[in-house]
Motif scaffolding. Structure first.
Motif: not given
Length: 267
Positions: A128-137
């Motif tokens: 989830r953290a990686e997905a959220e970071a990817a979404l923010r990027a």
């Protein structure tokens, strides 16, 4: 490989506790793992201790504090071995038997389930953290791209295979006197004169059919006056090589054309 941990060792004498921890870590656990099956060593012999290659002083410490009876239980959940649970008795003199092993196996199964749940939770949180970071990027990248497009004096748009607008920049909005919300999802037929709309869409189809960038020079009536645009249009191709749309960058060259015509007439 397993990582063997000893979360809880208890002794009245802190010095002996430290020695016990050191001795426990030196026991050759690796020699007694049997393909995911529990191992019961009722009595640990001096020969077993002597099999560890240490100097005489270390070997003496090992003999004093190494567990005298031990059970090694693999932690298995969903057909995966997650680790190893070690139950040992030392100075108490207790000797483990088959009944102890049966009880320990039940305990190990429960522990494995708890470890598996914790790993699944940690993996889910990480994903989830990686997905959220990817979404923010991605959002940040899209904002940067939109900022570049919006500050360009050229008209820029992207349309899908059916000619529906997918992206427009601020200059496109200004020229059409419509907001992006009003333009996205619609074709140019919704706001251009029929002949102009057909010409634009015909050029877009040609680019997609030929699968190459093409330059066009076109003239349209804009607010009642002839306006000339120089356009570069290019196909948008996905990873599978399928053309999914067309991109266009159009520059207003009306003033340049008028200047060239005036110069021609003056000669």
């Amino acid at each position: 490989p397993y990582t063997t941990l000893f979360p809880s060792l208890v002794h009245d004498d802190p010095a002996r506790l430290a020695a016990a921890q050191e001795g426990a870590l030196k026991f050759p656990y690796e020699q007694h793992r049997c393909d995911g099956k529990p191992v019961l060593i009722s009595r640990i012999s001096d020969e077993m201790i002597a099999s560890c290659e240490y100097d005489p002083e270390e070997l003496a410490t090992l003999r004093l504090f190494t567990p005298r009876s031990i059970m090694l239980l693999p932690l298995i959940a969903r057909q995966r071995t997650l680790g190893l649970m070690v139950l040992a008795a030392s100075e108490s003199g207790r000797t483990y038997g088959e009944s102890d092993l049966t009880l320990a196996q039940d305990l190990a199964a429960r522990a494995a389930l708890a470890v598996d749940n914790a790993l699944l939770y940690a993996a889910e949180r990480q994903a989830r953290a990686e997905a959220e970071a990817a979404l923010r990027a991605r959002v940040a990248s899209e904002r940067q791209l939109q900022a570049i497009l919006d500050h360009s004096p050229a008209i820029i748009y992207v349309a899908d295979e059916e000619g529906r607008l997918v992206l427009v920049n601020r200059e496109y909005e200004r020229r059409t006197e419509r907001s992006a919300a009003e333009l996205i999802g619609r074709t140019v037929e919704a706001f251009l004169p029929p002949a102009d709309a057909q010409a634009v869409m015909a050029n877009d189809r040609r680019v997609m059919q030929e699968r190459r960038a093409v330059q066009f020079e076109s003239s349209y009536l804009e607010r009642g006056r002839p306006t000339t645009f120089f356009s570069l249009k290019f196909p948008l191709v996905d990873d599978a090589g399928v053309v999914r749309g067309v991109g266009a960058i159009s520059t207003d060259v009306t003033q340049r054309k008028l200047a060239e015509e005036a110069l021609r007439r003056s000669q």
